[in-house]
Write an enzyme that holds these catalytic residues in place. Structure first.
Site, mmCIF file in Angstrom:
data_model
loop_
_atom_site.group_PDB
_atom_site.id
_atom_site.type_symbol
_atom_site.label_atom_id
_atom_site.label_comp_id
_atom_site.label_asym_id
_atom_site.label_seq_id
_atom_site.Cartn_x
_atom_site.Cartn_y
_atom_site.Cartn_z
ATOM 1 N N PHE A 79 0.827 -1.208 0.000
ATOM 2 C CA PHE A 79 0.000 0.000 0.000
ATOM 3 C C PHE A 79 0.868 1.268 0.000
ATOM 4 O O PHE A 79 0.872 2.038 -0.979
ATOM 5 C CB PHE A 79 -0.950 -0.073 1.204
ATOM 6 C CG PHE A 79 -1.514 1.223 1.671
ATOM 7 C CD1 PHE A 79 -2.101 2.116 0.772
ATOM 8 C CD2 PHE A 79 -1.482 1.559 3.025
ATOM 9 C CE1 PHE A 79 -2.636 3.319 1.212
ATOM 10 C CE2 PHE A 79 -2.015 2.757 3.470
ATOM 11 C CZ PHE A 79 -2.588 3.640 2.572
ATOM 12 N N ASP B 45 9.849 -7.118 -3.480
ATOM 13 C CA ASP B 45 8.640 -7.481 -2.738
ATOM 14 C C ASP B 45 8.489 -8.998 -2.786
ATOM 15 O O ASP B 45 8.854 -9.621 -3.793
ATOM 16 C CB ASP B 45 7.402 -6.813 -3.373
ATOM 17 C CG ASP B 45 6.296 -6.591 -2.356
ATOM 18 O OD1 ASP B 45 5.984 -5.423 -2.056
ATOM 19 O OD2 ASP B 45 5.753 -7.585 -1.846
ATOM 20 N N GLN C 133 10.188 -0.132 3.258
ATOM 21 C CA GLN C 133 8.761 -0.186 3.619
ATOM 22 C C GLN C 133 8.264 -1.598 3.835
ATOM 23 O O GLN C 133 7.164 -1.807 4.343
ATOM 24 C CB GLN C 133 7.913 0.438 2.483
ATOM 25 C CG GLN C 133 8.397 1.788 2.021
ATOM 26 C CD GLN C 133 8.391 2.813 3.123
ATOM 27 O OE1 GLN C 133 7.362 3.020 3.768
ATOM 28 N NE2 GLN C 133 9.529 3.436 3.363
ATOM 29 N N SER D 272 0.690 -5.662 10.636
ATOM 30 C CA SER D 272 -0.472 -5.820 11.511
ATOM 31 C C SER D 272 -0.096 -6.132 12.959
ATOM 32 O O SER D 272 0.672 -7.063 13.229
ATOM 33 C CB SER D 272 -1.348 -6.945 10.964
ATOM 34 O OG SER D 272 -2.229 -7.401 11.952
ATOM 35 N N SER E 191 4.266 4.380 15.182
ATOM 36 C CA SER E 191 3.846 4.994 16.441
ATOM 37 C C SER E 191 3.462 3.937 17.462
ATOM 38 O O SER E 191 3.320 4.247 18.643
ATOM 39 C CB SER E 191 2.651 5.893 16.185
ATOM 40 O OG SER E 191 1.610 5.116 15.647
ATOM 41 N N TYR F 151 4.760 -6.692 17.145
ATOM 42 C CA TYR F 151 4.912 -5.748 16.028
ATOM 43 C C TYR F 151 5.552 -4.438 16.504
ATOM 44 O O TYR F 151 6.497 -3.930 15.894
ATOM 45 C CB TYR F 151 3.534 -5.466 15.399
ATOM 46 C CG TYR F 151 3.560 -4.329 14.413
ATOM 47 C CD1 TYR F 151 4.019 -4.525 13.120
ATOM 48 C CD2 TYR F 151 3.128 -3.055 14.777
ATOM 49 C CE1 TYR F 151 4.069 -3.471 12.212
ATOM 50 C CE2 TYR F 151 3.165 -2.000 13.884
ATOM 51 C CZ TYR F 151 3.637 -2.214 12.606
ATOM 52 O OH TYR F 151 3.677 -1.175 11.719
ATOM 53 N N ARG G 142 -7.134 7.524 17.077
ATOM 54 C CA ARG G 142 -5.973 7.371 16.200
ATOM 55 C C ARG G 142 -5.745 8.670 15.414
ATOM 56 O O ARG G 142 -6.694 9.407 15.135
ATOM 57 C CB ARG G 142 -6.217 6.233 15.182
ATOM 58 C CG ARG G 142 -6.284 4.826 15.772
ATOM 59 C CD ARG G 142 -4.932 4.366 16.270
ATOM 60 N NE ARG G 142 -4.913 2.983 16.756
ATOM 61 C CZ ARG G 142 -5.226 2.609 17.996
ATOM 62 N NH1 ARG G 142 -5.631 3.505 18.879
ATOM 63 N NH2 ARG G 142 -5.134 1.340 18.351
HETATM 64 C C1 UD1 Z 1 -1.864 0.696 12.526
HETATM 65 C C2 UD1 Z 1 -1.175 -0.004 11.368
HETATM 66 C C3 UD1 Z 1 0.247 -0.308 11.751
HETATM 67 C C4 UD1 Z 1 0.901 0.998 12.141
HETATM 68 C C5 UD1 Z 1 0.151 1.608 13.303
HETATM 69 C C6 UD1 Z 1 0.734 2.951 13.669
HETATM 70 C C7 UD1 Z 1 -2.512 -1.347 9.825
HETATM 71 C C8 UD1 Z 1 -3.104 -2.658 9.510
HETATM 72 N N1 UD1 Z 1 -1.884 -1.236 11.010
HETATM 73 O O1 UD1 Z 1 -2.008 -0.174 13.660
HETATM 74 O O2 UD1 Z 1 0.941 -0.870 10.673
HETATM 75 O O3 UD1 Z 1 2.235 0.781 12.474
HETATM 76 O O4 UD1 Z 1 -1.191 1.844 12.907
HETATM 77 O O5 UD1 Z 1 -0.080 3.597 14.571
HETATM 78 O O6 UD1 Z 1 -2.569 -0.429 9.034
HETATM 79 N N2 UD1 Z 1 -10.370 -1.950 14.706
HETATM 80 C C9 UD1 Z 1 -11.734 -2.125 14.791
HETATM 81 N N3 UD1 Z 1 -12.334 -2.916 13.839
HETATM 82 C C10 UD1 Z 1 -11.652 -3.528 12.838
HETATM 83 C C11 UD1 Z 1 -10.251 -3.346 12.774
HETATM 84 C C12 UD1 Z 1 -9.643 -2.541 13.723
HETATM 85 O O7 UD1 Z 1 -12.400 -1.613 15.705
HETATM 86 O O8 UD1 Z 1 -12.263 -4.233 12.031
HETATM 87 C C13 UD1 Z 1 -9.723 -1.078 15.701
HETATM 88 C C14 UD1 Z 1 -8.538 -1.713 16.381
HETATM 89 O O9 UD1 Z 1 -8.902 -2.486 17.485
HETATM 90 C C15 UD1 Z 1 -7.714 -0.468 16.755
HETATM 91 C C16 UD1 Z 1 -8.039 0.522 15.622
HETATM 92 O O10 UD1 Z 1 -9.209 0.048 15.008
HETATM 93 O O11 UD1 Z 1 -8.157 0.064 17.991
HETATM 94 C C17 UD1 Z 1 -6.953 0.595 14.560
HETATM 95 O O12 UD1 Z 1 -6.622 -0.718 14.164
HETATM 96 P P1 UD1 Z 1 -5.718 -1.007 12.855
HETATM 97 O O13 UD1 Z 1 -6.283 -0.334 11.686
HETATM 98 O O14 UD1 Z 1 -5.487 -2.477 12.804
HETATM 99 O O15 UD1 Z 1 -4.391 -0.197 13.190
HETATM 100 P P2 UD1 Z 1 -3.386 -0.183 14.446
HETATM 101 O O16 UD1 Z 1 -3.429 -1.439 15.221
HETATM 102 O O17 UD1 Z 1 -3.605 1.114 15.144
#
Ligand code: UD1
Length: 312
Positions: A12, A32, A74, A79, A119, A142, A210
């Site tokens: 991505f 890749d 990158q 995840s 972060s 991670y 976030r």
């Molecule tokens: C993300 C990135 C990670 C990056 C980090 C930096 C992805 C997959 N992960 O992690 O690579 O280093 O930010 O801050 O891009 N959630 C839901 N429903 C869902 C999926 C997720 O509620 O279906 C919630 C999760 O529990 C979390 C939030 O959304 O609280 C963000 O989750 P996610 O998008 O997986 O990202 P991060 O874990 O923050």
């Protein structure tokens, strides 16, 4: 324009970096292993060199960096929950590969390596926004792998004189973020569910926050980090400096899409950080960085892209 290796260039964020570099007339090589990327992510770019292989193998890393001036590292399994369920696979992709890239870059005389940090390294800090000099507290394999990756870069800068900069990404979103896995980024999962008429899942109470950052801002920050002076060994946040909750995100998307679907609430996810918001003053000072695309505009552009994709 000099030459650039983009590791994970079929992913991505990598594919957006490749697109911009090619637009600027650079010579680009991509490496890749398609563990999370897709060749179709680069269908729209011409004239790049492609190397398929895993950077967890040192000889692949050496072939990849050979003759390159800059390395934008990158490649990763990005995840948090995937690292919780399979820390070894995640370690190989996120850390073994990083050490191999650094050794290969040092030996090949690369001018600078820019690393995709995270972060996630901060964990749950008592204060927001998160500044680079705050103590780190990784809550998942991670997060630890990304933190150690940064420390490797700083150490290589000090010990071997390799120019190396880590950019701490916050939650990046935009076109080409793959929504097809449960480990995908939350914005891609929410959009695909809402557009297809399914109920998205919110883990926990949805009040976690976030700093959602549109991918063009990351591309700009990373490319600034390839040329900025006096940044070797540094760790720099690149994000928007604001934050919104998952509940707010869900409502914003639902309004944009014009849907009345309700989310399903489920247990909080192990290893998750509660709140995330960047202090971007260091990026402003050292990189001259300012967010180019707002969250709202980014969401609109992203939604437009998914609508076309899902219809296709
Ligand atoms: C993300 C990135 C990670 C990056 C980090 C930096 C992805 C997959 N992960 O992690 O690579 O280093 O930010 O801050 O891009 N959630 C839901 N429903 C869902 C999926 C997720 O509620 O279906 C919630 C999760 O529990 C979390 C939030 O959304 O609280 C963000 O989750 P996610 O998008 O997986 O990202 P991060 O874990 O923050």
């Amino acid at each position: 324009m000099p030459s650039y290796l983009v590791t994970g260039g079929a992913g991505f964020i990598g594919s957006h970096l490749v697109t911009e570099l090619v637009r600027r007339g650079a010579q680009v090589r991509v490496v890749d292993d398609f563990s999370t990327g897709f060749r179709r992510n680069l269908d729209h770019v011409r004239g790049i060199e492609f190397l398929e292989g895993s950077l967890a193998e040192l000889d692949v890393a050496r072939r990849a960096v050979d003759g390159m001036a800059f390395v934008l590292h990158q490649a990763a399994i990005p995840s948090v929950p995937r690292s919780v369920s399979d820390p070894i696979t995640s370690h190989r992709a996120n850390l073994d590969a990083t050490l191999n890239i650094l050794v290969a870059a040092r030996d090949a005389g690369v001018r600078r390596v820019v690393f995709a940090g995270s972060s996630a390294a901060y964990g749950n800090t008592p204060t927001l926004p998160k500044r680079e000099d705050m103590p780190t507290r990784p809550l998942s394999p991670y997060a630890l792998q990304k933190l150690v990756g940064e420390q490797y870069l700083s150490m290589f800068s000090e010990l071997y004189g390799l120019e190396a900069v880590s950019i701490r990404y916050f939650n990046v979103f935009g076109p080409r973020q793959d929504p097809s896995s449960p480990y995908s980024g939350v914005i891609s999962l929410f959009i695909s569910a809402l557009v297809e008429g399914r109920r998205p899942t919110i883990f926990g109470d949805g009040d976690q926050t976030r700093d959602f950052t549109y991918v063009a801002n990351i591309v700009d920050g990373v490319l600034r980090a390839t040329t900025a002076a006096g940044v070797s060994g540094e760790v720099i946040n690149v994000a928007t400096g604001s934050r919104i909750s998952l509940n707010q995100l869900f409502r914003a998307l639902r309004d944009l899409i014009g849907s009345n679907i309700e989310p399903v609430y489920s247990d909080p996810r192990a290893g998750d950080v509660r709140d995330s918001q960047a202090d971007i003053t260091k990026a402003q000072r050292l990189l001259g960085y300012e967010p180019l695309v707002t969250f709202e505009e980014g969401l609109r552009l992203t939604l437009e892209w998914y609508r076309t994709e899902i219809r296709a």
